[in-house]
Motif scaffolding. Sequence first.
Motif, PDB file in Angstrom:
ATOM      1  N   UNK A  84     108.488 -41.191 -27.085  1.00  0.00           N
ATOM      2  CA  UNK A  84     108.205 -42.082 -28.216  1.00  0.00           C
ATOM      3  C   UNK A  84     109.036 -43.351 -28.269  1.00  0.00           C
ATOM      4  N   UNK A  85     109.594 -43.786 -27.125  1.00  0.00           N
ATOM      5  CA  UNK A  85     110.391 -45.020 -27.132  1.00  0.00           C
ATOM      6  C   UNK A  85     109.496 -46.238 -27.299  1.00  0.00           C
ATOM      7  N   UNK A  86     110.032 -47.266 -27.945  1.00  0.00           N
ATOM      8  CA  UNK A  86     109.231 -48.477 -28.189  1.00  0.00           C
ATOM      9  C   UNK A  86     109.482 -49.559 -27.139  1.00  0.00           C
ATOM     10  N   UNK A  87     110.489 -49.370 -26.280  1.00  0.00           N
ATOM     11  CA  UNK A  87     110.756 -50.386 -25.261  1.00  0.00           C
ATOM     12  C   UNK A  87     111.945 -49.998 -24.413  1.00  0.00           C
ATOM     13  N   UNK A  88     112.288 -50.856 -23.451  1.00  0.00           N
ATOM     14  CA  UNK A  88     113.465 -50.581 -22.621  1.00  0.00           C
ATOM     15  C   UNK A  88     114.077 -51.854 -22.062  1.00  0.00           C
ATOM     16  N   UNK A  89     115.400 -51.728 -21.788  1.00  0.00           N
ATOM     17  CA  UNK A  89     116.162 -52.751 -21.072  1.00  0.00           C
ATOM     18  C   UNK A  89     116.225 -52.242 -19.644  1.00  0.00           C
ATOM     19  N   UNK A  90     116.096 -53.141 -18.664  1.00  0.00           N
ATOM     20  CA  UNK A  90     116.180 -52.662 -17.287  1.00  0.00           C
ATOM     21  C   UNK A  90     116.899 -53.641 -16.361  1.00  0.00           C
ATOM     22  N   UNK A  91     117.741 -53.074 -15.463  1.00  0.00           N
ATOM     23  CA  UNK A  91     118.213 -53.810 -14.292  1.00  0.00           C
ATOM     24  C   UNK A  91     117.510 -53.117 -13.129  1.00  0.00           C
ATOM     25  N   UNK A  92     116.487 -53.757 -12.566  1.00  0.00           N
ATOM     26  CA  UNK A  92     115.617 -53.083 -11.594  1.00  0.00           C
ATOM     27  C   UNK A  92     116.260 -52.932 -10.208  1.00  0.00           C
ATOM     28  N   UNK A  93     115.863 -51.906  -9.460  1.00  0.00           N
ATOM     29  CA  UNK A  93     116.407 -51.705  -8.123  1.00  0.00           C
ATOM     30  C   UNK A  93     115.883 -52.741  -7.129  1.00  0.00           C
ATOM     31  N   UNK A  94     114.752 -53.360  -7.479  1.00  0.00           N
ATOM     32  CA  UNK A  94     114.168 -54.398  -6.615  1.00  0.00           C
ATOM     33  C   UNK A  94     113.431 -55.348  -7.562  1.00  0.00           C
ATOM     34  N   UNK A  95     113.814 -56.627  -7.521  1.00  0.00           N
ATOM     35  CA  UNK A  95     113.252 -57.562  -8.501  1.00  0.00           C
ATOM     36  C   UNK A  95     111.744 -57.773  -8.311  1.00  0.00           C
ATOM     37  N   UNK A  96     111.248 -57.464  -7.101  1.00  0.00           N
ATOM     38  CA  UNK A  96     109.799 -57.642  -6.865  1.00  0.00           C
ATOM     39  C   UNK A  96     108.943 -56.564  -7.519  1.00  0.00           C
ATOM     40  N   UNK A  97     109.603 -55.567  -8.117  1.00  0.00           N
ATOM     41  CA  UNK A  97     108.847 -54.542  -8.842  1.00  0.00           C
ATOM     42  C   UNK A  97     108.409 -55.052 -10.212  1.00  0.00           C
ATOM     43  N   UNK A  98     108.834 -56.259 -10.573  1.00  0.00           N
ATOM     44  CA  UNK A  98     108.564 -56.808 -11.902  1.00  0.00           C
ATOM     45  C   UNK A  98     107.140 -56.593 -12.402  1.00  0.00           C
ATOM     46  N   UNK A  99     106.115 -57.087 -11.663  1.00  0.00           N
ATOM     47  CA  UNK A  99     104.745 -56.959 -12.177  1.00  0.00           C
ATOM     48  C   UNK A  99     104.325 -55.498 -12.400  1.00  0.00           C
ATOM     49  N   UNK A 100     104.715 -54.589 -11.516  1.00  0.00           N
ATOM     50  CA  UNK A 100     104.336 -53.171 -11.668  1.00  0.00           C
ATOM     51  C   UNK A 100     105.002 -52.575 -12.904  1.00  0.00           C
ATOM     52  N   UNK A 101     106.261 -52.950 -13.123  1.00  0.00           N
ATOM     53  CA  UNK A 101     106.989 -52.418 -14.284  1.00  0.00           C
ATOM     54  C   UNK A 101     106.382 -52.950 -15.579  1.00  0.00           C
ATOM     55  N   UNK A 102     106.061 -54.243 -15.586  1.00  0.00           N
ATOM     56  CA  UNK A 102     105.478 -54.840 -16.792  1.00  0.00           C
ATOM     57  C   UNK A 102     104.118 -54.202 -17.091  1.00  0.00           C
ATOM     58  N   UNK A 103     103.326 -53.950 -16.056  1.00  0.00           N
ATOM     59  CA  UNK A 103     102.022 -53.299 -16.252  1.00  0.00           C
ATOM     60  C   UNK A 103     102.149 -51.937 -16.879  1.00  0.00           C
ATOM     61  N   UNK A 104     103.083 -51.154 -16.336  1.00  0.00           N
ATOM     62  CA  UNK A 104     103.255 -49.801 -16.851  1.00  0.00           C
ATOM     63  C   UNK A 104     103.700 -49.849 -18.317  1.00  0.00           C
TER      64      UNK A 104
END
Length: 330
Positions: A84-104
């Motif tokens: 039930x979380x409403x959001x998250x802060x992230x330091x990603x392991x690979x910056x190119x994962x950005x679009x996939x993370x935003x989609x999810x």
Amino acid sequence: MIRFLKSSLFVLGVTGLGVASAPLLAQDEVKIGFIVKKPEQAWFINEQDAATKLGQEEGFEVVRLAGEDGQQVLSAIDNLNSQGAQGFVICPPDVRLGPAIVNRAKQYGMKVVTVDDQFLGADGEPMASVPHLGMSGYKIGQQVGETIAKEMKARGWDPQSVAALRISNNELPTAKERTDGATDALLEAGFVKDNIFDAPQQNTDTSSAFAAASPVLSKNGRFEHWVIFALNEESVLGGVRASEQYGLSPDQVIGVGINGSGAAFAEFSREKPTGFYGTIAVSSTMHGRQSAENLYTWITEDKEPPANTETTGTLMTRDNWQQVREELGL
Ligand code: FCA
């Protein structure tokens, strides 16, 4: 949960708007994730601690998660959604994962902000649509270069006798900005360009830096003195350990890192100085706290955080580390 339902209904009744557009009230149960690429590193432990502490003060829950690769990040987001979380802060392991993370995140209606490492879009440009907080990489890199140049002078080194071990990670934009800043400052101070050697690391930790540094040192044995820099102090420490193994003594080495976390404190606490001369300390406490606060305000007040917040650093050495640590609340 009952409290949550009640106040949501209250908002609904007063405004006549749908639940989706009703901002949460501060007293509702807010839960956010804090996902980091390297959960064992002091920098990230401190960020998560600072966010958790803020949550305790302001009455929201922070779920600390590891995201060491793409798969782990996506399951962390699934996990947050089921909690039930409403959001998250992230330091990603690979910056190119950005679009996939935003989609999810979008699928689940979650808000996302990045800390430290900013997402890249499919076009290879920073994703300006995701609010970011990170260090001002180039400027902090310049501080590294200036510190090294000053210490070289203080030790009276002849520039011709000095080589630079540049532990690089050019896939990560903030890393490249930092090592570029350091390089430019060194060149400006008269460092010999041909004496700069790259040691590309696979990761952003001590062991990958050690592995990258060792062959560069052995191939260039003609130099009497070495300076070492990288994107962070963990990596500079890898370079310093490699220089020791190669047989260089602390007075032949000037390593300057970035972060000002537990890794540096441990080094400065050693009985004798090492080749790790200093580090540009940035407040991981502030990074963790401010990014969580930005997200919390976005969730509860529907106020989108600034697109990009850049933070600065302070030189920390064996002589002043405890004082700087206190000043930065580390
Ligand atoms: C990157 C580095 C970390 C830290 C952070 C601010 O993520 O890997 O060590 O410097 O930026």
